[in-house]
Design a protein around this motif. Sequence first.
Motif, short mmCIF file in Angstrom:
data_model
loop_
_atom_site.label_atom_id
_atom_site.label_comp_id
_atom_site.label_asym_id
_atom_site.label_seq_id
_atom_site.Cartn_x
_atom_site.Cartn_y
_atom_site.Cartn_z
N TRP A 258 0.78 -1.16 0.09
CA TRP A 258 0.05 0.07 0.14
C TRP A 258 1.12 1.30 -0.67
N PRO A 259 1.01 2.41 -0.83
CA PRO A 259 1.13 3.26 -0.85
C PRO A 259 1.02 4.14 0.88
N ASP A 260 0.48 3.87 1.14
CA ASP A 260 -0.06 5.02 2.30
C ASP A 260 -0.28 4.46 3.94
N ARG A 261 0.38 2.73 3.60
CA ARG A 261 -0.30 2.25 5.22
C ARG A 261 1.00 0.96 5.15
N PRO A 262 0.85 0.74 6.14
CA PRO A 262 1.73 -0.91 6.46
C PRO A 262 1.16 -2.11 5.22
N HIS A 263 2.20 -2.61 4.68
CA HIS A 263 2.28 -3.77 3.39
C HIS A 263 1.82 -5.05 4.64
N GLU A 264 0.89 -5.31 3.86
CA GLU A 264 0.23 -6.62 4.11
C GLU A 264 0.13 -7.74 3.14
N PRO A 265 0.33 -9.32 3.11
CA PRO A 265 0.66 -10.52 3.54
C PRO A 265 -0.91 -10.18 1.87
N VAL A 266 -1.35 -11.13 1.13
CA VAL A 266 -1.75 -11.28 0.13
C VAL A 266 -2.75 -13.06 1.45
N THR A 267 -3.95 -12.98 1.40
CA THR A 267 -4.37 -14.40 2.05
C THR A 267 -6.18 -14.16 1.76
N THR A 268 -7.07 -13.71 1.83
CA THR A 268 -8.25 -14.62 1.57
C THR A 268 -8.46 -13.91 0.55
N MET A 269 -9.73 -13.64 -0.35
CA MET A 269 -10.31 -13.51 -1.29
C MET A 269 -11.48 -12.08 -0.56
N ARG A 270 -10.93 -11.07 -1.75
CA ARG A 270 -11.63 -10.38 -1.25
C ARG A 270 -13.19 -9.70 -1.64
N VAL A 271 -14.60 -9.53 -1.45
CA VAL A 271 -15.62 -9.58 -2.14
C VAL A 271 -15.70 -9.04 -3.53
N ARG A 272 -16.46 -10.06 -3.88
CA ARG A 272 -16.94 -9.21 -5.15
C ARG A 272 -17.94 -9.88 -6.62
N ALA A 273 -18.17 -8.89 -6.96
CA ALA A 273 -19.91 -9.46 -8.21
C ALA A 273 -19.03 -9.38 -9.51
N ARG A 274 -18.89 -10.37 -10.31
CA ARG A 274 -18.84 -10.30 -11.39
C ARG A 274 -20.63 -10.49 -12.48
N ILE A 275 -20.73 -9.55 -13.37
CA ILE A 275 -21.76 -9.39 -13.86
C ILE A 275 -21.37 -10.85 -15.33
N THR A 276 -22.19 -11.62 -15.54
CA THR A 276 -22.46 -12.79 -16.18
C THR A 276 -23.82 -12.26 -17.61
N ASP A 277 -24.18 -11.84 -17.67
CA ASP A 277 -25.52 -11.66 -18.89
C ASP A 277 -25.99 -10.35 -18.27
N PRO A 278 -26.05 -9.37 -19.47
CA PRO A 278 -25.45 -9.66 -20.39
C PRO A 278 -24.16 -10.06 -20.94
N ALA A 279 -23.43 -11.07 -21.48
CA ALA A 279 -22.12 -10.92 -22.06
C ALA A 279 -21.54 -9.43 -22.55
N PRO A 280 -20.23 -9.20 -22.19
CA PRO A 280 -19.59 -7.89 -22.33
C PRO A 280 -20.29 -7.80 -24.00
#
Length: 358
Positions: free
Chosen positions: A235-257
């Motif tokens: 991070w540019p402005d706070r202490p570094h952290e290890p990559v651990t669990t997946m961050r919350v995320r949604a993907r749109i599948t329909d309509p397709a791009p």
Amino acid sequence: MSLTVDGAIAANRAALVMIKEEPFNAEAPHPALQDHITTTDEHYVRSNFALPEHDGTLYVGGAVGTPLTLTLDDLRALPAVEHAVTLECAGNGRLDMRPLPTGEPWGGYAVSTAYWKGARLADVLAQAGPAADGVELRCEGADHGRYHLSSVLADVDDLTFVRSLPLSVAADPAADVLIAYEMNGEPLRPDHGAPFRLVVPHWYAVASVKWLSRLDVLTEPFHGEFQTGHYIYEWPDRPHEPVTTMRVRARITDPAPGVTIPAGTYTIRGKAWSGAGPVTEVGLAFVGDSDWSPAVVEPPRGPAQWQDWHYVWEATPGRHSIRARAADAAGNVQPDVPPWNRLGYGNNAIEIQYVEVR
Ligand SMILES: Nc1nc2c(c(=O)[nH]1)N[C@H]1C(S)=C(S)[C@@H](COP(=O)(O)O)O[C@H]1N2
Ligand SMILES: [Mo]
């Protein structure tokens, strides 16, 4: 020594969207995200080195009472567990970060969900008997090669892929970490870590070490390149952290791009996941700065796989921007802007999909 890429391996790769030819890195095609389970042909591949030779054994040692050398048959003789697990590369979505970080230019398709079957890592560790002062499990793959060290910005001639997992995760039967030898009902393919690999539910997939060759219980934290050089949020402005669990995320599948849809009732669909717990809400928005309307979020089909959501939309002619924003049970919500870090990990910014309605 590495495996030659023969016709069979090349055929395994034909359905993927290539990012890099050697070592082979490729994204899933868009339709793969529309299904609950990604076919093995369409599951993304991320490898840091060329395909390795593997001698067929797994050594388990370090701070343990009884070191073990296990074969595939030994692992198959243990109680088998099969789970659908969503794996996402920590670099997924890097291409949308500005300034563009260093690293493979992943779009949004370094994520897939397969059935993984294997022995529980906890069962194997119980046989070996970790020392009471064990803190981490060092997990070594058979793959190695030339590598650019992040810390000193220089190449090293020969580095092996090694990661560590907290022993509290590795030895916990409830965490369901697998030493997997089957993917979607078939023996693992070379690109996915044959003959066996770790599959760590909820964690970014870097934890799921392929071509697993050696496990060592450590009484001190591990400081290898893939633990403290790469796979760190700088991070540019706070202490570094290890990559651990997946961050919350949604993907749109329909309509397709890129598709055009007819005006009228249209069911927008997508997937959502989080390593911190089930996704509890997905909101949709159709103009900038608008309110979020709730989508229907299906309950998880299993503890470690993406969830379906849908939203019935009355589509009017014109160009629309569709945004989908997920929140998880731990209270995490997707940000508007990718959380920038030097190596470009963990982009879970809200996706914007443009669609033309006629
Ligand atoms: N031995 C080894 N394991 C590895 C890797 C690797 O380069 N070598 N890449 C990791 C990363 S960064 C990811 S995202 C996943 C990808 O798994 P897949 O190729 O089966 O999709 O494997 C992980 N396990
Ligand atoms: Mo990854």
